[in-house]
Design an enzyme around this catalytic site. Structure first.
Site, PDB file in Angstrom:
ATOM      1  N   GLU A   1      -1.434  -9.124   2.923  1.00 53.58           N
ATOM      2  CA  GLU A   1      -1.283  -9.765   4.236  1.00 53.58           C
ATOM      3  C   GLU A   1      -2.610 -10.204   4.847  1.00 53.58           C
ATOM      4  O   GLU A   1      -2.633 -11.054   5.732  1.00 53.58           O
ATOM      5  CB  GLU A   1      -0.542  -8.835   5.207  1.00 53.58           C
ATOM      6  CG  GLU A   1      -1.287  -7.581   5.660  1.00 53.58           C
ATOM      7  CD  GLU A   1      -1.108  -6.368   4.753  1.00 53.58           C
ATOM      8  OE1 GLU A   1      -0.795  -6.549   3.560  1.00 53.58           O
ATOM      9  OE2 GLU A   1      -1.309  -5.237   5.227  1.00 53.58           O
TER      10      GLU A   1
ATOM     11  N   HIS B   1      -3.571  -4.905   0.185  1.00 57.79           N
ATOM     12  CA  HIS B   1      -2.937  -5.509   1.371  1.00 57.79           C
ATOM     13  C   HIS B   1      -2.983  -7.036   1.278  1.00 57.79           C
ATOM     14  O   HIS B   1      -3.920  -7.655   1.775  1.00 57.79           O
ATOM     15  CB  HIS B   1      -3.664  -5.059   2.639  1.00 57.79           C
ATOM     16  CG  HIS B   1      -3.461  -3.623   2.951  1.00 57.79           C
ATOM     17  ND1 HIS B   1      -2.436  -3.169   3.734  1.00 57.79           N
ATOM     18  CD2 HIS B   1      -4.154  -2.530   2.559  1.00 57.79           C
ATOM     19  CE1 HIS B   1      -2.503  -1.845   3.836  1.00 57.79           C
ATOM     20  NE2 HIS B   1      -3.535  -1.434   3.130  1.00 57.79           N
TER      21      HIS B   1
ATOM     22  N   CYS C   1       0.824  -1.202   0.000  1.00 60.35           N
ATOM     23  CA  CYS C   1       0.000   0.000   0.000  1.00 60.35           C
ATOM     24  C   CYS C   1       0.867   1.265   0.000  1.00 60.35           C
ATOM     25  O   CYS C   1       1.405   1.633  -1.033  1.00 60.35           O
ATOM     26  CB  CYS C   1      -0.985  -0.045   1.164  1.00 60.35           C
ATOM     27  SG  CYS C   1      -2.419   0.988   0.811  1.00 60.35           S
TER      28      CYS C   1
HETATM   29  N1  GLN Z   1      -1.915   6.593   2.983  1.00 62.89           N
HETATM   30  C1  GLN Z   1      -2.056   5.895   1.757  1.00 62.89           C
HETATM   31  C2  GLN Z   1      -3.432   6.070   1.134  1.00 62.89           C
HETATM   32  O1  GLN Z   1      -4.353   6.448   1.797  1.00 62.89           O
HETATM   33  C3  GLN Z   1      -1.761   4.415   1.941  1.00 62.89           C
HETATM   34  C4  GLN Z   1      -2.755   3.733   2.810  1.00 62.89           C
HETATM   35  C5  GLN Z   1      -2.259   2.422   3.336  1.00 62.89           C
HETATM   36  O2  GLN Z   1      -1.068   2.154   3.343  1.00 62.89           O
HETATM   37  N2  GLN Z   1      -3.159   1.597   3.836  1.00 62.89           N
HETATM   38  O3  GLN Z   1      -3.597   5.817  -0.030  1.00 62.89           O
END
Ligand code: GLN
Length: 550
Positions: free
Chosen positions: A526, A524, A393
């Site tokens: 994970e 994600h 992410c």
């Molecule tokens: N802050 C980033 C976004 O909002 C990544 C979010 C995250 O890593 N879950 O896109």
């Protein structure tokens, strides 16, 4: 299993005594696992006693990881344990907080659903809790619903949930079981394991009108017979209903340990269930495989949410930690994970060289500007030195920024999250998110949950997945700016998965010929890894890392 229409699920409540953090979630998950092994259909529900309507608005250092369900609900990390142990796919019907329960009752009151009656905290709040449990059990056609009540007995805030336990038990005593996971300290200066805190916890639970049926006694070592007898006598349970739960090397040992005390037999007998077989063989095999590993794979997780006062809390990234373990076990390696704070690389840029000592570097998700330049420095170091890098992410967005700055020469390239005035916003806010932020609509409003993506052939991602279409869970507001995609591609970055319409970049990577593993995901991965089914990208990362560490 054939559906038994109209059946009423048995309910096992899991509550915690003495203190938090003793592994109530793992105990609940393990109870589910051993009952599944007996041929029973199980579902799991988590109740969190805070006012937040979901876990999405909480700082992770306050409450640990935010686990995202397939339907996009932002929940507590225990939901991850349930999914990983029991192989379940849960949804918003399996999670509630004080806030979400009150909100439902108030919304219903506003819709005149109470027909003019006076709506009261008792019984209407516990009744809503009971209704939610029943609906979740029915949806899963479950024989057993495991309901974990967050917090610790004696706290003011979970009392209404204990009231739900009491009410359910009065109505159907034969269907409800209460398990307390307690802790027996073993103070070194005293030299004896003490049962008194557990006695108090049970007495406090009694004060709420609930008597535990089973006591899971967590401690640094197994309970001896004397302590078992003491707990049984003073807490009013039978000795065989006191289950010794010593600290273990791996959380995956817990179901096997429970079965050493024949816990599934006890539960099945008490609830009048019928167990079929005892199928824990595959789990046992996976646990022994993990134990057989001898060679380490050294992974550095570079992040920022580690510190709480003087303590380092890796709970914030529990799913990441577990996913690394799953992959390492699958390739016969011992995962050695180090938590490194990225701010250090901002204070002392030379320190980033310490990453050369690791086999792989992972940057997990995150928000805001703290420690970001340090993370970008870490990514650059990995790219330039052939160290396997995996970005999740934010870790993918920062990979793109690093590439834009240092390979494409786009000076000052950044994300709109940090520098909205940057000349090169290679990561920008998603159009539909802009409006939400303007309205201050922060709760549950990111791009959340499972979305499909298409994987490009002949890429690192394609080799890992062995599939063209994938579905992964998301939680973000920002994306790779479509205006920069062509330039990044021309500059050598490969977007190896995109949303089916081709607009959203879901995976960025460097070709294998250029780097052993340099890949980031907008989603994600994970959240969809388990002991028996390690996530393909974690596996590919750990394989690359193991080669470096050979
Ligand atoms: N802050 C980033 C976004 O909002 C990544 C979010 C995250 O890593 N879950 O896109």
């Amino acid at each position: 299993m054939a559906k038994r229409s109209g059946k009423r699920a048995k309910v096992i409540f899991v509550v915690g005594g003495v203190m938090s953090g003793v592994g109530k979630g793992v105990a609940a998950s393990s109870i589910g696992k051993i009952l599944q092994a007996r041929g029973l259909t199980v579902t799991a529900i988590k109740i969190d006693p805070y006012i937040n309507v979901d876990a999405g608005t909480m700082n992770p250092t306050e409450h640990g990881e935010v686990f995202v369900l397939g339907d996009g609900y932002e929940t507590d990390q225990d939901m991850g344990n349930y999914e990983r142990f029991m192989g379940l796919s849960l949804d918003r019907g399996n999670y509630m907080t004080t806030g979400s329960v009150y909100k439902k009752v108030i919304d219903r009151e506003r819709n005149l659903e109470f027909g003019g009656r006076c709506v009261e905290v008792v019984p209407h709040i516990p009744l809503e809790v009971i209704g939610t449990i029943r609906r979740a059990a029915k949806k899963a056609d479950a024989d057993v619903a495991i309901v974990e009540i967050g917090g610790t007995i004696g706290e003011y805030q979970n009392i209404l949930f204990l009231e739900a336990v009491r009410m359910m038990k009065i109505e159907h005593p034969e269907d409800v079981l209460t398990v307390i996971v307690s802790y027996l300290p073993n103070p070194s200066k005293i030299g004896e394991m003490k049962t008194k805190p557990t006695q108090y916890a049970v007495r406090t639970l009694n004060g709420a009108g609930v008597q535990p049926d089973i006591i899971i006694a967590r401690a640094d070592r197994p309970l001896d017979d004397k302590r078992k007898d003491k707990v049984a006598t003073f807490c009013n349970v039978r000795r065989e209903d006191v289950i010794s739960a010593p600290d273990v090397e791996s959380i995956y040992d817990v179901p096997l340990n429970f079965e050493k005390d024949r816990l599934s037999d006890t539960i099945i007998r008490k609830l009048g269930l019928r167990g079929r077989g005892r199928k824990l063989g595959e789990w046992e095999r996976l646990v022994s495989r993990a134990k057989a590993a001898t060679k380490p794979v050294r992974i550095a997780v570079v992040g920022k949410y580690f510190n709480s006062g003087e303590y380092v809390l890796s709970d914030v990234y529990i799913s990441v930690l577990e996913a690394i373990k799953h992959a390492a076990f699958a390739v016969g390696r011992v995962p050695e994970i180090s938590w490194l704070g990225s701010e250090e690389y901002e204070k002392d840029p030379k320190k980033v060289k310490e990453l050369a000592a690791y086999d792989g570097v992972l940057i997990p998700g995150g928000f805001g500007s703290r420690g970001i330049e340090g993370k970008i420095a870490a990514i650059r170091f990995c790219r330039e030195n052939g160290i396997p890098y995996f970005g999740l992410c934010y870790g993918m967005q920062l990979l793109v920024i690093e590439y834009a700055r240092n390979v494409l020469g786009l000076r000052g390239a950044n994300t709109a999250e940090i520098d909205p005035k940057s000349k090169h916003l290679v990561i920008d806010i998603m159009p539909e998110q802009k409006e939400k932020l303007r309205r201050k609509d922060y709760g549950g409003s990111m791009r959340l949950g499972s979305y499909p993506a298409l994987v490009a052939a002949k890429t690192v991602a394609a080799a890992a997945y062995g599939a063209k279409e994938i579905s992964e869970r998301h939680r973000h507001r920002y994306e790779v700016n479509p205006d920069y995609v062509e330039r990044l591609r021309e500059g050598g970055l490969v977007f190896s998965a995109t949303s089916p319409d081709g607009v959203l970049m879901e995976i960025a990577e460097l070709p294998r010929a250029d780097h052993p593993f340099f890949l980031g995901t907008q989603f994600h991965p994970e959240f969809q890894s388990s002991l028996g089914k390690p996530h393909p990208l974690f596996l590919a990362f750990v394989v690359a890392a193991s080669k470096r560490g050979r």
